[in-house]
Design a protein around this motif. Structure first.
Motif: not given
Lengths: 960, 194
Positions: A382-383, A619, A379, B51, A342, A386, A349, A346
């Motif tokens: 989602q990363r 972001t 989660s 989150e 995770y 991104d 990115c 992040e």
């Protein structure tokens, strides 16, 4: 204490055994009553009992019940000399007391005593309380005192720690009350303190202070680097207690690395070298075999590593370190610990936006795509989305978009909308081939139609309309997509719109002949919601123009009872009007009215704005780049907006011919009206207040060389012309000259009906020289924007000497408003850059419909609006001769009906009318009482809405 | 900054709640409920960060949590904190509780609520990390206990008697001991509860 336990037991287990909520509340209320009676009782409680009851109250509070007493008892405990009593008092205060409690003075007093006590335990309690409550009153009382405690030589370490964090808390809540001073330099030197706990607390404090006052704390950089260096190179036993699972002082290292992220890379080469060495050591250690198999060991080690990587990314200056960081993160992408995967996604990115490492990040694309497919944790997925978005560029866009679309079929509902937005943005940004773009968006609608917001399908229509090379393909593709027996309503909308504009491009093929196209669309009609049906009706009337051969079929459909007598007013009106239009208008008029849409002015993608809103501005990465790329992709080759002279320049009688009101039917295919507002929105980009009017006007504004190299003459930028007097003239009339100087004359002609209006602006070049880059822009302030929709048509950027150009502004009043929009005009005249702004007289009273009523009705309604907020009154001196006939003309010009023989006093004027906005209609009554002797007027407005009364009164008062 | 420290059991009953920003009581309860629902539906062995959307005022906030037997420990932090660092801090907090209560269980949090608050206060004040060194934290707590004992004489033995009395009652929903995972803490009496 035993009693506490027993009652707690009752509370806990009494509830646990399925007793009702009522029983719990009853039990607790009984307990509260008991405690209250003990506090209020005659017998003074001893400290121990007080403590016991306060403890019970805390427990009841924890269970979610309000505690409205006991505060005073807690405050009393603060002044006890017994440690246990003082301690529980402070606990109660910091958990339960609001920052604005009236008790705060008493509390502050007790804190003051404890701070002065020189007893480190008591000082600690007091400091903890300040840090936990952190109210403004506390800042006022102690912000001066705490820095002294912090830097005093004889303060104990544990007190210093608390004092540092206490000061930090006060600085966070009331920065204005914490004065910088001598103490700041001494705080910086705490970084050298023996005690690592003190250093940790001080680093937290300095980091926050340095963010706001970087200059004051600049010296902390070299101290932090040397401290970090000593920790990183120490053997794991050197720091004794601060070694956590074989990692030396991990929290302090993290904090120091955070502090360094407040500053650019150190300038001093020695410090810089030492820092680079530290970062390299940290990266090296990551490759060493773990000293323990415990997860705590790897957590602590990696916490430092991730922070070091953040610092490397922040500095963004050492390509070597960046690439190493990227490789390290690449390893983590495949780590078995989910937490590390995770965090690696992040961090990558942010790494993707650095030019040094963008390519290195891209090499991990397969791993990231795999993560999207296999991760069990939303989660993490989602990363991954991104990161794919961040690493996307022209070389891998097709692959990434395809994978995202793929994933969308199974994606979690919670992140679908965001993925849709991201796909839409990437597809547009990197589209080389617009057929691919169209396919992608149609796929989006097919896969996740419910999550495709209006912005997305508006955008595809804008792009298809602006690019004629893709129009035929788009028509063919939507036609094929509509063949599916069940297709999403959004597809029907896009399909209806595109076929209505470009259906003719595929009509040559017998498989998609006009009739087949029409039947296909009409087969979806009855399954759709009202707005979509309204859109389809507009498509049908456009078909009448495109395909005269199916006119009768369409007329039959429009004539059917289900249309002409539809219960929905909007649909019925469209059916009636379109039927009439198709019957009575000549082919020429039809062709003019139903002409193809002109290209949309380029602007920032509304989708991007939506994503930014969803994710917060920080972001969405490389916005500037997106903007740049888009303008070269889309604008570069896009045809300059062609202004259709016949449709724009004359207020063609055909528009009003049919009684469609001022709705801008001309040239804008589907007539905007209340429920057709989704179409209006295609024009009005809600995110950008500025609607550029001229082709390429974006470039004119943005181009820095224009602004800097040109001599800005005459009007310096942004002076709104003080044409207030002229502006007020337009309140009661619609035509006239708005502005004039030696170069330029601006004339206006406008008409309003209900909540819609149209304004023609005439720009006259008074000189004999050409104006170049002539760019008028209508600007609505943020406040005004939601209330007033303005659409403008582009004008020719060149205005010949002595010539006049005309521009149309279509106006929709959504709700009542105060301000007026600003008309900004920029152009070049003989090598100088001209910039001027005037207020555009679009005022609330323009949307008045007069209402006639009898005297009785008038006074009945007058009484109904007797709430003081509904009435606004103004008494003012006459500025003009008090002539009754002129006054009457002005009241009529203002828009309301002038009601004769209503007021018992014939010298008074009364008026009535309704303000039409899209959202509501507001009834307004007014009364004007002249006093000839005093040369004064009294004006009274009563409406159902205070703001409306206020605004109308302001506007009308200026007229007499 | 740490915005809140929440501890609740598997049924969502709060056991320790500490907010470091001012919120109305209803809002606090709402946040506890929503946090519980967010955390509860997550599988074991997936990542410990999530989150929390608009829960604590914006995308900047994350929930970082650990699950020990019957209890969830949740820290809500903003982006200025290191995720792994906070994860370790939770571990330090729990290990400290374990040391101070000798094999901590959910009941200890209920019956010694004040003491739990004091221990937390030695780790976090005003939303900032005060001390990470477990030995120092335990030493502080022990010093406090000494002071208490000096003031109260023999009374402080009572709570622990009460706890052991309740621990031995055969209740259907008896809170179990906290399982701290793979750290080296002696767990002498674990068997009778597990």
């Amino acid at each position: 204490m035993i009693q506490t336990e027993a009652s707690c037991c009752r509370i806990i287990f009494g509830m646990g055994k399925g007793k009702s909520k009522e029983a719990e509340i009853k039990r607790i209320n009984k307990e509260l009553a008991n405690i209250r009676s003990k506090f209020k009782g005659d017998k003074a409680l001893d400290g121990y009992s007080k403590k016991k009851y306060v403890c019970k109250l805390l427990f009841i509070f924890l269970l979610g019940h309000d505690i409205d007493f006991g505060h005073m008892e807690a405050v009393n405990l603060l002044s006890s000399n017994r440690y246990t009593e003082k301690q529980i008092g402070y606990l109660f205060i910091s958990v339960l007391v609001n920052s604005n409690s009236e008790l705060i003075r008493l509390i502050n007093n007790a804190i003051k005593n404890d701070l002065a006590s020189r007893n480190p335990t008591f000082m600690g309690l007091a400091l903890h309380c300040i840090a936990n409550v952190g109210s403004r009153e506390m800042a006022e009382a102690f912000a001066g005192e705490i820095p002294k405690i912090l830097v005093a030589g004889d303060t104990m370490d544990s007190v210093k720690q608390s004092a540092a964090l206490c000061l930090l808390r006060l600085y966070r809540t009331s920065p204005d009350l914490v004065p910088m001073g001598d103490w700041t330099s001494r705080v910086v030197h705490l970084l050298n303190d023996q005690h690592l706990g003190v250093v940790t607390a001080a680093t937290s404090l300095i980091t926050t202070l340095a963010q706001k006052n970087p200059e004051e704390f600049k010296t902390s950089v070299s101290l932090a680097v040397s401290r970090l260096s000593r920790i990183v190179t120490s053997a794991s036993t050197d720091l004794q207690d601060y070694t956590y699972y074989f990692v030396p002082a991990p929290w302090l290292s993290v904090k120091l690395l955070r502090l360094l992220q407040c500053y650019p890379p150190p300038e001093d080469p020695a410090v810089r070298g030492r820092l680079t060495e530290c970062l390299e050591t940290i990266l090296n250690k990551a490759q060493e075999p773990p000293k323990s198999k415990k997860v705590q060991h790897s957590n602590a080690k990696n916490a430092v590593l991730f922070e070091a990587i953040s610092l490397i990314i922040h500095h963004d200056s050492e390509p070597n370190l960046l690439v190493r960081a990227c490789n390290q993160l690449g390893q983590f992408l495949q780590h078995r610990e989910t937490n590390l995967r995770y965090l690696a996604l992040e961090s990558m990115c942010t790494l993707a936006s650095s030019e040094f490492s963008h390519e290195a990040v891209k090499t991990h694309i397969e791993t990231v795509i795999n993560a999207l497919k296999t991760e069990r944790d939303v989660s993490v997925r989602q990363r991954a989305v991104d990161l794919l978005y961040a690493m996307c560029d022209r070389s891998n866009a097709q692959q990434i978009v395809a994978e995202m679309l793929n994933y969308l079929e199974t994606a979690d509902y919670s992140i679908r909308e965001e993925i849709v937005l991201k796909v839409a943005i990437l597809a547009e940004k990197y589209a080389v081939d617009y057929t691919w773009y169209v396919d992608t968006i149609l796929n989006l609608i097919r896969i996740a139609g419910d999550y495709v917001s209006e912005e997305v399908w508006y955008r595809v229509i804008q792009i298809v309309i602006n690019r004629d090379d893709v129009q035929g393909y788009a028509a063919k593709t939507v036609f094929e997509a509509l063949q599916a027996p069940a297709c999403h309503e959004n597809l029907v909308k896009v399909g209806g719109y595109i076929l209505g504009e470009f259906g003719n491009l595929i009509a040559g093929d017998p498989r998609s002949s006009p009739l087949i196209q029409f039947n296909l669309l009409h087969s979806k009609f009855h399954l759709c919601s009202v707005p979509t049906r309204a859109l389809l009706l507009s498509t049908y009337i456009k078909f009448v123009n495109l395909f005269p051969e199916i006119k009768t079929t369409i007329q039959d459909v429009l004539r059917s009872d289900s249309q002409l007598k539809n219960a929905d007013v909007e649909l019925q009106q469209r059916a009636v009007e379109y039927l009439r239009l198709s019957t009575i208008a000549s082919t020429d008029i039809l062709a003019t009215v139903l002409e193809e849409m002109p290209p949309f002015p380029e602007r920032e993608s509304s989708i991007l704005a939506k994503l930014k809103k969803k994710k917060g501005p920080g972001t969405v990465t490389d916005l500037e780049e997106i903007k740049k790329e888009r303008s070269s992709d889309m604008n570069g080759s896009a045809e300059p907006a062609s202004v259709n002279a016949s449709a724009v320049s004359t207020p063609s009688p055909s528009a009003d011919l049919l009684g469609l009101g001022a709705a801008p039917l001309t040239n804008s295919a589907p007539p905007p009206s209340s429920s057709g507002s989704l179409l209006v929105d295609v024009f009005s980009d809600s995110a950008s207040a500025v609607a550029p009017l001229a082709p390429g006007s974006d470039d004119n504004f943005a181009s820095p060389d224009l602004a800097s190299s040109e001599v800005v003459s005459e009007e310096p930028a942004d002076t709104v012309h003080d044409a207030d007097e002229l502006f007020h003239k337009f309140v009661c009339k619609n035509n006239g000259v708005l502005f004039e100087n030696q170069l330029l004359q601006i004339g206006l002609k406008s008409e309003f009906r209900q909540n819609l209006g149209r304004m023609f602006i005439f720009y006259g070049n008074k000189t004999s020289t050409q104006f170049l880059n002539f760019t008028p822009t209508v600007i609505c302030s943020d406040d005004l924007q939601p209330s007033l929709n303005l659409q403008t048509k582009p004008v020719d950027p060149t205005v010949d000497g002595g010539a006049q150009v005309q521009q149309v502004v279509n106006i929709e009043c959504v709700s009542d408003f105060m301000e007026a929009p600003i008309l900004n005009i920029q152009f070049r005249y003989g090598g100088t850059f001209q910039n001027l702004s005037v207020k555009l007289p679009i005022t609330l009273n323009k949307f008045f419909q007069p209402t006639e009523m009898s005297s009785q009705d008038f006074f009945q309604r007058w009484k109904q609006l007797s709430n003081p907020k509904q009435e606004v009154q103004n008494i003012f001196k006459a500025k003009h001769p008090m002539d009754a006939e002129i006054t009457k003309a002005k009241i009529i010009g203002f828009g309301s009906a002038l009601l004769e023989e209503v007021d018992p006093n014939p010298a008074n004027f009364v008026g009535a009318g309704i303000i039409h906005t899209k959202t509501t209609q507001i009834g307004c009554l007014l009364r004007l009482e002249p006093n000839l002797q005093a040369q004064m007027y009294r004006l009274t407005l009563r409406t159902s809405k205070e703001a409306v009364s206020q605004r109308l009164c302001e506007l009308l008062s200026e007229q007499f | 900054m740490i915005n809140a420290v929440l501890v609740f059991n598997n049924h969502g009953k709060p056991r320790l709640v500490r907010f470091y920003q001012h919120l109305a009581e209803e809002v606090q309860q709402q946040l506890i409920r929503e946090t519980f629902h967010l955390v509860l539906k997550r599988d074991e062995h997936i990542c410990n960060f999530l989150e929390c959307g608009s829960l604590f005022g914006g995308a900047d906030y994350k929930l970082i949590y650990r699950h020990y037997a019957t209890l969830y420990f949740v820290f809500c932090v903003d982006s200025s904190e290191s995720e792994l660092g906070i994860l370790d801090l939770i571990q330090v907090f729990v290990e400290t509780l374990d040391k101070c209560f000798e094999n901590v269980c959910e009941l200890d949090l209920i019956f010694h609520m004040d003491k739990v608050h004091y221990i937390l206060q030695e780790v976090v004040i005003g939303g900032m990390v005060l001390e990470t060194n477990m030995n120092k934290i335990v030493a502080q707590v022990e010093a406090q206990s000494k002071l208490e004992k000096a003031e109260q004489g023999g009374l402080s033995a009572a709570p622990s008697r009460a706890v052991s009395a309740v621990k031995n009652i055969n209740l259907p929903e008896i809170p179990r001991n906290i399982n701290i995972g793979d750290i080296n803490i002696k767990v002498p009496s674990l068997s009778q509860f597990m």
